[in-house]
Design an enzyme around this catalytic site. Structure first.
Site, PDB file in Angstrom:
ATOM      1  N   ARG A  58       0.793  -1.027   0.184  1.00 50.19           N
ATOM      2  CA  ARG A  58      -0.070  -0.190  -0.123  1.00 50.19           C
ATOM      3  C   ARG A  58       0.903   1.386   0.132  1.00 50.19           C
ATOM      4  O   ARG A  58       0.624   2.398  -0.501  1.00 50.19           O
ATOM      5  CB  ARG A  58      -0.830  -0.106   1.270  1.00 50.19           C
ATOM      6  CG  ARG A  58      -1.654   1.320   1.241  1.00 50.19           C
ATOM      7  CD  ARG A  58      -2.926   1.159   2.259  1.00 50.19           C
ATOM      8  NE  ARG A  58      -2.869   0.229   3.241  1.00 50.19           N
ATOM      9  CZ  ARG A  58      -2.331   0.612   4.538  1.00 50.19           C
ATOM     10  NH1 ARG A  58      -1.688   1.912   4.551  1.00 50.19           N
ATOM     11  NH2 ARG A  58      -2.110  -0.186   5.241  1.00 50.19           N
ATOM     12  N   TYR A 116     -15.868  16.342 -16.246  1.00 54.92           N
ATOM     13  CA  TYR A 116     -16.223  14.958 -16.205  1.00 54.92           C
ATOM     14  C   TYR A 116     -17.094  14.803 -14.990  1.00 54.92           C
ATOM     15  O   TYR A 116     -17.085  15.166 -13.914  1.00 54.92           O
ATOM     16  CB  TYR A 116     -14.868  14.189 -16.139  1.00 54.92           C
ATOM     17  CG  TYR A 116     -15.460  12.735 -15.681  1.00 54.92           C
ATOM     18  CD1 TYR A 116     -16.129  11.634 -16.269  1.00 54.92           C
ATOM     19  CD2 TYR A 116     -14.734  11.976 -14.659  1.00 54.92           C
ATOM     20  CE1 TYR A 116     -16.473  10.707 -16.215  1.00 54.92           C
ATOM     21  CE2 TYR A 116     -15.298  10.806 -14.367  1.00 54.92           C
ATOM     22  CZ  TYR A 116     -15.880  10.031 -14.914  1.00 54.92           C
ATOM     23  OH  TYR A 116     -15.997   8.792 -14.780  1.00 54.92           O
ATOM     24  N   ASP A 190      -6.556  18.250 -15.374  1.00 54.25           N
ATOM     25  CA  ASP A 190      -6.937  16.825 -15.763  1.00 54.25           C
ATOM     26  C   ASP A 190      -6.597  16.668 -17.217  1.00 54.25           C
ATOM     27  O   ASP A 190      -6.945  17.329 -18.156  1.00 54.25           O
ATOM     28  CB  ASP A 190      -8.359  16.495 -15.316  1.00 54.25           C
ATOM     29  CG  ASP A 190      -8.765  15.112 -15.971  1.00 54.25           C
ATOM     30  OD1 ASP A 190      -8.049  14.535 -16.730  1.00 54.25           O
ATOM     31  OD2 ASP A 190      -9.710  14.645 -15.246  1.00 54.25           O
ATOM     32  N   LYS A 215      -7.339   5.175 -19.481  1.00 52.31           N
ATOM     33  CA  LYS A 215      -7.857   5.618 -20.936  1.00 52.31           C
ATOM     34  C   LYS A 215      -6.449   5.459 -21.743  1.00 52.31           C
ATOM     35  O   LYS A 215      -6.049   4.478 -21.888  1.00 52.31           O
ATOM     36  CB  LYS A 215      -8.437   7.223 -20.821  1.00 52.31           C
ATOM     37  CG  LYS A 215      -9.150   7.380 -19.705  1.00 52.31           C
ATOM     38  CD  LYS A 215     -10.527   6.558 -20.017  1.00 52.31           C
ATOM     39  CE  LYS A 215     -11.570   6.635 -18.890  1.00 52.31           C
ATOM     40  NZ  LYS A 215     -11.544   7.344 -17.882  1.00 52.31           N
TER      41      LYS A 215
HETATM   42  C1  LIG Z   1     -11.510  13.203 -18.023  1.00 60.97           C
HETATM   43  C2  LIG Z   1     -11.694  12.138 -16.931  1.00 60.97           C
HETATM   44  N1  LIG Z   1     -11.061  12.516 -15.851  1.00 60.97           N
HETATM   45  C3  LIG Z   1     -11.191  11.566 -15.072  1.00 60.97           C
HETATM   46  C4  LIG Z   1     -12.023  10.298 -15.269  1.00 60.97           C
HETATM   47  C5  LIG Z   1     -11.978   9.258 -13.804  1.00 60.97           C
HETATM   48  O1  LIG Z   1     -11.067   8.055 -14.366  1.00 60.97           O
HETATM   49  P1  LIG Z   1     -11.523   6.770 -13.603  1.00 60.97           P
HETATM   50  O2  LIG Z   1     -12.467   6.215 -14.205  1.00 60.97           O
HETATM   51  O3  LIG Z   1     -10.081   6.023 -13.931  1.00 60.97           O
HETATM   52  O4  LIG Z   1     -11.734   6.925 -12.067  1.00 60.97           O
HETATM   53  C6  LIG Z   1     -12.469  10.125 -16.362  1.00 60.97           C
HETATM   54  C7  LIG Z   1     -13.401   8.810 -16.601  1.00 60.97           C
HETATM   55  O5  LIG Z   1     -13.922   8.533 -17.512  1.00 60.97           O
HETATM   56  C8  LIG Z   1     -12.381  10.959 -17.513  1.00 60.97           C
HETATM   57  O6  LIG Z   1     -13.012  10.891 -18.439  1.00 60.97           O
END
Ligand SMILES: Cc1ncc(COP(=O)(O)O)c(C=O)c1O
Length: 399
Positions: A58, A116, A190, A215
Site C-alpha cells: 500500500r 467529467y 486533468d 484511458k
Molecule cells: C476526463 C476524465 N477524468 C477522470 C476520469 C475518472 O477516471 P477513472 O474512471 O479511472 O476513475 C474520467 C473517466 O472517464 C475522465 O473521462
C-alpha cells in the site's frame, strides 16, 4: 559515456531498468503485499514514514514505481525540472487525493462549469460534507476568474479539465497559472484527454497534471488507474503519498504492469489516433445530418488559436451534434458496427457514446441541456483502425 538526450517517443518505448535483476528486459511483476526487513535497524529506518525502501505494497511497490517513473518522465518532458508521480487505483482516486491534499475544511476549489461528471459530483456532493466547497465559473472569462480570486481568499485550488468532457472546451492553462500565482493558489489539470504527447501542463506552470490512466496511457482497456504528477518532491511525498498510505487508494503490481506495457506504444498510438480523429472530424463537418462538430484540431473550433498555443495537435477526442436530436443519436448508436458503444475512452478501438441515452440518462433534461449536452450530442474517442472503416461505419450509421 555522455547521457543521451532522449525524445519523448523513446521514453515511451523503452523498458525500465531494475536494480535487483538488472538483466531482465521486460519489467517483472512484483506480486507481493509485503517486504522483508534485514534486521531491526532496517525496519526502524524504513518505517520512519519517509518512504525509504519497500515495506508494504500500500505504501509502495517496485512495479507500481516503475510505471509512475515513466509517467513522471513523460509529463515532465518539457518542464525542465524534476517531476514526481504517484499512481492510484483509479483516476477518481488521483483527483480526490489532489483535492484533499490541497484543501482542508473551510477551503474552496474553483473550477469550470463543464467537467467529467464524477469529478463534478465529487466536488458538488461529497466534499461539501467535509466543508470543502466548490465554485464553478466560466474559466474562459479570465477577468471574471481574476475578480473571483481577488474577492475570495478561501480558494486554495483551481481545478481544470482541458479539453473538457464532452464538449471539448479549452481553458488557457498559462493564463490561469499566472492569475493563481498572485494568490499562491495551486493549479491542477486533468490531462486525460490529451496525454503528455499532446499537452504538457507542468511545462505551462501547473502544479499537478492528473490522469485517469484507464484511458490513453494504458490504451488497451485492461486496467483502471490514476496518476498525479507534481513538481515538488516534498509536496508529493508529504501530501499526495500520505493520501495513498492513509486512504489506501494505491495501484497494484498487475494493473501497473499492464499500464507500463501499454505506455510503450503510447507515442505510436497517439500519432494514429490523432491522424484518424483529424479525418473523422473533417468528414463529420461536411455531413448534412451533423449540426456541429467539436474538435480542438479543427480550424472551425472557436478556440483553435488557444489549441495551437497549448496543444501539439487536436488529440483523439471529439464530439458532434446531430440535427435529428435524441432519435438520431439513438439510431446512430443502434447502427454502428466498427464503433463500439462504451462509456470509456482512449482504447485502440473507436468508442462512441450518446450522453442523452447513455451516461446522462438519469440527469434531468433541463440540467443536461443547461450544461450544453443536447439530445443529439455524441462523443467519440477515435481509435487506430483504418480510418476508412471508421468513416464508412459513420456513413452507414448516419444515413
Ligand atoms: C476526463 C476524465 N477524468 C477522470 C476520469 C475518472 O477516471 P477513472 O474512471 O479511472 O476513475 C474520467 C473517466 O472517464 C475522465 O473521462
Amino acid at each position: 559515456m555522455a547521457r543521451i538526450q532522449k525524445h519523448i517517443a523513446t521514453i515511451c518505448a523503452e523498458a525500465g531498468k531494475h536494480t535487483e535483476a538488472p538483466n531482465v528486459h521486460t519489467e517483472p511483476i512484483y506480486a507481493t503485499s509485503a517486504y522483508l526487513f534485514e534486521d531491526a535497524d532496517d525496519a526502524m529506518r524504513k518505517l520512519s514514514d519517509k518512504r525509504l525502501g519497500y515495506v508494504y505494497s500500500r505504501w509502495a511497490n517496485p512495479t507500481v514505481d516503475q510505471a509512475a517513473e515513466k509517467i513522471a518522465a513523460l509529463e515532465g518532458f518539457e518542464a525542465g525540472t524534476l517531476t514526481f508521480a504517484q499512481l492510484f487505483s483509479s483516476g477518481m482516486a488521483a483527483i480526490a487525493s489532489v483535492m484533499l491534499a490541497t484543501c482542508k475544511a473551510g477551503d474552496k476549489i474553483l473550477t469550470q462549469t463543464q467537467l467529467y461528471g464524477t469529478t463534478d459530483e465529487l466536488m458538488q456532493s461529497l466534499l461539501p460534507e467535509y466543508a470543502i466547497e466548490t465554485r464553478s465559473t466560466d474559466m474562459t472569462d479570465l477577468s471574471k476568474v481574476a475578480e473571483i480570486l481577488h474577492a475570495d481568499h478561501r480558494i486554495k485550488l483551481i481545478y481544470l479539465e482541458t479539453p473538457s468532457n464532452p464538449l471539448i472546451q479549452l481553458v488557457d492553462i498559462r493564463a490561469i497559472v499566472q492569475l493563481a500565482a498572485k494568490y499562491h493558489i495551486k493549479v491542477a489539470v486533468d490531462n486525460t484527454f490529451c496525454t503528455p504527447l499532446v499537452q504538457q501542463p507542468l511545462a505551462m506552470g501547473a502544479d499537478f497534471s492528473i490522469h485517469s490512466t484507464t484511458k490513453f496511457l494504458n490504451g488497451h482497456g485492461t486496467a483502471l488507474g490514476g496518476v498525479v504528477v507534481g513538481r515538488s518532491r516534498r509536496f508529493m511525498q508529504e501530501h499526495i503519498w500520505r493520501q495513498v498510505k492513509l486512504l489506501g487508494g494505491n495501484s497494484n503490481a498487475f494493473d501497473a504492469w499492464l499500464l507500463l506495457q501499454g505506455m510503450k506504444t503510447l507515442s505510436l498510438r497517439m500519432e494514429r489516433h490523432v491522424q484518424n480523429a483529424t479525418k473523422v472530424a473533417a468528414y463529420l463537418e461536411q455531413h448534412p445530418n451533423v449540426k456541429q462538430v467539436y474538435y480542438a484540431g479543427s480550424k472551425n473550433h472557436p478556440q483553435y488559436k488557444l489549441a495551437k498555443k497549448q496543444m501539439k495537435n487536436g488529440g483523439a477526442m471529439l464530439s458532434f451534434e446531430l440535427k435529428g436530436g435524441l432519435n438520431a443519436g439513438k439510431r446512430l448508436m443502434n447502427r454502428v458496427q466498427i464503433c463500439k458503444l462504451v462509456t470509456s475512452l482512449g482504447t485502440l478501438d473507436t468508442l462512441v457514446q450518446h450522453p442523452a441515452s447513455m451516461t446522462h440518462v438519469n440527469v434531468p433534461a433541463e440540467r443536461r441541456l443547461a450544461s450544453g449536452i443536447t439530445d443529439g450530442l455524441v462523443r467519440m474517442s477515435v481509435g487506430v483502425e483504418d480510418v476508412r472503416d471508421i468513416i464508412y461505419d459513420l456513413e452507414q450509421g448516419l444515413k
